[in-house]
Design an enzyme around this catalytic site. Structure first.
Site, PDB file in Angstrom:
ATOM      1  CG  MET A 413      62.529 -23.181  29.967  1.00 20.94           C
ATOM      2  SD  MET A 413      61.019 -22.277  30.358  1.00 20.94           S
ATOM      3  CE  MET A 413      60.435 -23.194  31.785  1.00 20.94           C
ATOM      4  CB  CYS A 414      64.583 -28.413  32.256  1.00 18.52           C
ATOM      5  SG  CYS A 414      65.646 -28.239  33.704  1.00 18.52           S
ATOM      6  N   GLY A 415      62.610 -28.381  34.185  1.00 20.44           N
ATOM      7  CA  GLY A 415      61.715 -28.450  35.336  1.00 20.44           C
ATOM      8  C   GLY A 415      62.338 -27.918  36.608  1.00 20.44           C
TER       9      GLY A 415
END
Length: 457
Positions: A413-415
């Site tokens: 996951m990231c943004g």
């Protein structure tokens, strides 16, 4: 800014930088801190009917290759730069207090070390009236540029020099424009969301670093704000000192078309396949072990962070993606070892009977039971709020640790998803399987699940 001066900021949203085009009033222009990719600068100059007569660099840039030498070659521009930078190509070397007559306007060099040793700011004057100052990597909107690019052992020394440089700039008239090179999105340390330009008066009122009168506190605050930066920062300053090779624009719009069999052979021999398609296309199907680096404003940063400069590169893209845009973004940071591109794209690879891979994108409700959650955002982003129990490794550091991570089902996951898909591709290259990418970021997860995020103190 004086109505007698026409200035255009040309912004690279991906690298977080601005260069500036100044109309000198006689059909010619000054350009400050122009990147190697001159397409936007050329467009702005052409629209205004200007020929570039001067090309100034505030410092030896670490985050992009300068176009100064190219402009000297193409336009006969006089290059203005610090004499202390010891550039190995023709230029007018300047030092503290040196003045340049631009024809009606004048430029005064101000020694402002800190971001680099030889850093100059350029004060633009209309007669005796200060109009604005090109601050490069010294005073930037809301902050000051990082001081650790010459090594951590010199970071404090240069931070103290930066303290003095900012104080020196702060005594200019309040209405003086502040025109920095580095802005939001730059890994040279600019706060997110900040405006690209400002004034001395506004910075005195709002810049927290200018509000610190004690040098030790300033140094502690500045050094404490520094995050990681791409490894290509360590080599570009030397390339800028030597002068990047002059390019022929006609040779940058095409690459050899390689059949799938040739791409497979190159990959197996160590070439890196870079898939520049959008992350959702990569998710559905991709060449096994290809790196996902979507062609978007941040393409160059992640290409330089994830691909060694000596590695041969094969490109995969969609037909509607401009190859010239990809190549110029890469050239901006000194990556030019493109072997070719996959002819016909992923469809041709599959039609040749070669195996493909896929990386599913999942929603927040699907995380449970899928194993490890790996958050690959920057340290400051993670500290501001993350999923409870998430493991944190910045994307830029993942290649060094991927083979040491236990092989287990992992949700990346990231943004928004692009960096997470890049991280999934890094893990796939390191032998990991059973990977998925979370759609959205931690805020989307919290909204969908009703659960709270964990924050670092």
């Amino acid at each position: 800014m004086s109505s007698n001066v026409s200035l255009t900021a040309v912004v690279d949203e991906g690298l977080g930088n601005s260069c500036y085009l100044v109309d000198l009033g006689d059909g010619t222009a000054l350009v400050v801190d122009a990147p190697r990719d001159l397409r936007a600068v050329r467009a702005a100059a052409g629209k205004a009917g200007l020929r570039i007569r001067f090309a100034a660099d505030t410092h030896l840039h670490a985050d992009f290759l300068s176009a100064a030498r190219q402009l000297a070659h193409d336009d006969g521009a006089t290059v203005l730069a610090s004499a202390a930078g010891r550039r190995a190509f023709d230029h007018r070397g300047l030092g503290e207090g040196d003045e340049v007559d631009l024809g009606g306007l004048g430029l005064t060099a101000l020694a402002t070390p800190g971001h680099t040793d030889e850093h100059l700011s350029f004060l633009l004057r209309d007669g005796n009236h200060p109009v604005g100052v090109f601050t490069g990597g010294s005073l930037i909107v809301g902050s000051a540029a990082r001081t650790d690019l010459l090594g951590s052992e010199r970071a404090e020394e240069l931070a103290r020099a930066q303290f003095a440089s900012l104080r020196r700039l702060s005594v200019l008239p309040a209405g003086t424009g502040v025109w920095p090179t580095h802005g939001a999105g730059s890994f040279c340390s600019a706060p997110p969301g900040a405006d690209r330009t400002s004034t001395i008066g506004r910075e005195l009122a709002t810049n927290p670093l200018l509000g610190i009168a004690d040098e030790d506190r300033f140094v502690e605050r500045l050094l404490g704000s520094l995050g990681s930066y791409p490894p290509y920062f360590l080599r570009l300053a030397a390339l800028n000192r030597g002068g990047p090779p002059v390019l022929d624009a006609e040779t940058t719009g095409s690459l050899p078309q390689l059949p799938p069999s040739a791409v497979r052979e190159l990959r197996d021999d160590g070439a890196i396949v870079v898939d520049a398609r959008p992350a959702h296309d990569y998710s559905r199907t991709h060449v096994p072990e290809a790196l996902s680096i979507p062609l978007r404003p941040q393409f160059a940063t992640w290409l330089g962070w994830l691909v060694p400069p000596e590695a041969p590169v094969v490109i995969v893209r969609n037909p509607d993606q401009e190859l010239a845009d990809l190549i110029w973004r890469a050239l901006n940071i000194g990556i030019d070892r493109f072997t070719g591109e996959l002819a016909g794209g992923v469809d041709a690879w599959g039609a040749a009977g070669l195996p493909t891979s896929a990386t599913p994108v999942i929603g927040p409700e699907e995380i449970g039971g899928r194993g490890r959650v790996l958050d690959v955002r920057q340290d400051a982003e993670f500290a501001a709020g993350h999923l409870p129990g998430a493991v944190h490794i910045e994307l830029g550091s993942l290649q060094q640790t991927a083979r040491d991570l236990p092989v287990e089902p992992t949700v990346l996951m990231c943004g928004h998803g692009e960096r997470a898909m890049g991280a999934a591709s890094v893990l796939e290259r390191a032998g990991h399987r059973d990977l998925a990418v979370l759609a959205g970021g931690p805020g989307d997860w919290a909204e969908a699940t009703g659960e709270g995020l964990q924050r670092e103190p």
